[in-house]
Each structure stands twice: as structure tokens, then as C-alpha cells.
Design an enzyme around this catalytic site. Structure first.
Site, PDB file in Angstrom:
ATOM      1  N   CYS A 135       0.832  -1.213   0.000  1.00 38.43           N
ATOM      2  CA  CYS A 135       0.000   0.000   0.000  1.00 38.43           C
ATOM      3  C   CYS A 135       0.861   1.255   0.000  1.00 38.43           C
ATOM      4  O   CYS A 135       0.516   2.257  -0.650  1.00 38.43           O
ATOM      5  CB  CYS A 135      -0.921   0.003   1.225  1.00 38.43           C
ATOM      6  SG  CYS A 135      -2.082  -1.368   1.257  1.00 38.43           S
TER       7      CYS A 135
ATOM      8  N   ARG B 271      -7.901  -4.059  -3.370  1.00 42.73           N
ATOM      9  CA  ARG B 271      -7.327  -2.931  -4.101  1.00 42.73           C
ATOM     10  C   ARG B 271      -8.240  -2.592  -5.284  1.00 42.73           C
ATOM     11  O   ARG B 271      -8.004  -3.025  -6.413  1.00 42.73           O
ATOM     12  CB  ARG B 271      -5.922  -3.273  -4.577  1.00 42.73           C
ATOM     13  CG  ARG B 271      -4.989  -3.637  -3.451  1.00 42.73           C
ATOM     14  CD  ARG B 271      -3.585  -3.974  -3.929  1.00 42.73           C
ATOM     15  NE  ARG B 271      -2.824  -4.585  -2.862  1.00 42.73           N
ATOM     16  CZ  ARG B 271      -2.287  -3.927  -1.829  1.00 42.73           C
ATOM     17  NH1 ARG B 271      -2.408  -2.606  -1.754  1.00 42.73           N
ATOM     18  NH2 ARG B 271      -1.638  -4.559  -0.887  1.00 42.73           N
TER      19      ARG B 271
END
Length: 216
Positions: A52, A130
Site C-alpha cells: 500500500c 485494491r
């Protein structure tokens, strides 16, 4: 606001669900943030995680170009608190010099993640996958991408499809496999015999009457 179940997921062509949320840049209503510009809404599983961090750094490094060249705003999301978001933003800025200026939604109650189908129980019930939603200035979802928790996104592809969507909308054309800005585009097929005759006698690049390309 009434919550949508996890199984109710918005689709391409749907109106983007509206919401209000607390973010790292303050409280916002999504429809107001979206007004007059394209938006890339993307989720990440958690703050202070390695994949991330690389992804949001990539978005941050492209933020000015997205807005200046493509009239596109960014907005992130994870199921973390505003305090966690702020601490992470500062940590990344201190360690790498990259500053996440775009708003990051503190979706600790999972309201927005559920609204957009970002929670996928087969992957995780407590972390958003995601997801990437590209939304046009009319608030219509134009593209959706999903990646698993352990695979990062491709920033070049996100930029490519954004430009492709904008090019297709502005010029009423379609785009072939592996299209890149500057490549030829596909014109719509003829809808009657008169249009067919015009096409056959045109200077378009003709593969056949139904597949013709041109430069913009």
C-alpha cells in the site's frame, strides 16, 4: 444513509454512490468533490503496509499530472482511523519525501467500502481489496478494476485507461487492443447502406467495412 449490502456492487455505467466521509483533508461529500472533474477512487487494505505504501506513493507522485493534464482528482480509502491515516502520511513523508496530499477516507465503519463492493469476503472480511473506480464528471462509473491484497496495481495502466476513456468520450470513438495516446482510433461501424458506401469510398484505414481506423 442506508447501507448497501456487501453483495450489492456498483457496475460500469451506474451512477457512483454518493456518500459523506471524514478524510485526511477534512469532511467531504463525494458528489461535490466529483462535480466538474473526473475522479479516481481507490481503496487499499491497510495503512503502514508495504504494498500500500508503494501504491499510494505512486498515486501521490502522479497527482499533479492527473489534475493539470486530465482534470482528474484522486481520493483513497481504507478501513483505518483518521489518526492512523495522518500518522502514515507523515511517516511516509519523513521516510521518503513523498506527500499524500489527496484525501484518504477514514472508513472505519466500512460504510463506503460496502457501498462500493470493496469488501470481498473470499479475500478478507475486514480489509478492502485494491479497487479502482474511474468516475466521469457526470458521476458515472466508467471503469472498475479489482486487485487482490497481495498484488500491487499498475500505474501506467491506470493512466492509460483514464486517457483512453477521455479520448473515447470526447471523440465518440472506440480504442483497439493496447491503444496508447497518439495511436489510431476505431470509428463506429456504419448504421445504414448510405453510411457503408461513404465508408468504402473514404480515406479511412479499412480492415473491413466494420473495422476502420483513423488518426485524431
Amino acid at each position: 444513509m442506508e447501507q448497501t449490502s456487501i453483495t450489492s456492487m456498483p457496475r460500469i455505467g451506474d451512477k457512483a454512490p454518493d456518500f459523506e466521509a471524514n478524510t485526511t483533508t477534512g469532511h467531504l461529500r463525494f458528489s461535490e468533490y466529483n462535480k466538474g472533474s473526473w475522479v479516481i477512487l481507490f481503496s487499499h487494505p491497510a495503512d503502514f503496509t508495504p504494498v500500500c505504501t508503494t501504491e499510494l506513493s505512486g498515486f501521490a507522485q502522479e497527482q499533479e499530472e492527473f489534475f493539470a493534464k486530465h482534470n482528474t482528482k484522486l481520493i483513497g480509502l481504507s478501513i483505518d482511523s483518521i489518526h492512523s491515516h495522518i500518522a502514515w502520511v507523515q511517516n511516509v513523508r519523513e521516510k521518503t519525501g513523498v506527500y499524500f496530499k489527496f484525501p484518504i477516507i477514514a472508513d472505519i465503519d466500512m460504510k463506503v467500502a460496502k457501498l462500493y463492493g470493496m469488501l470481498q469476503p473470499g479475500e478478507s472480511e475486514t480489509a478492502a481489496v485494491r479497487a479502482v473506480f474511474i468516475i466521469d464528471p457526470e458521476g458515472i462509473i466508467r471503469l472498475i478494476m479489482y486487485y487482490p491484497l497481495n498484488v500491487g496495481r499498475n500505474m501506467e495502466e491506470i493512466k492509460r485507461v483514464l486517457v483512453a476513456l477521455q479520448t473515447a468520450s470526447e471523440n465518440q470513438v472506440s480504442l483497439p487492443l493496447n491503444w496508447q495516446p497518439g495511436d489510431k482510433v476505431i470509428v463506429p461501424p456504419p448504421k445504414n447502406l448510405e453510411a457503408l458506401d461513404e465508408r468504402v469510398n473514404s480515406d479511412l484505414e479499412m480492415v473491413d467495412f466494420y473495422l476502420a481506423k483513423k488518426n485524431l
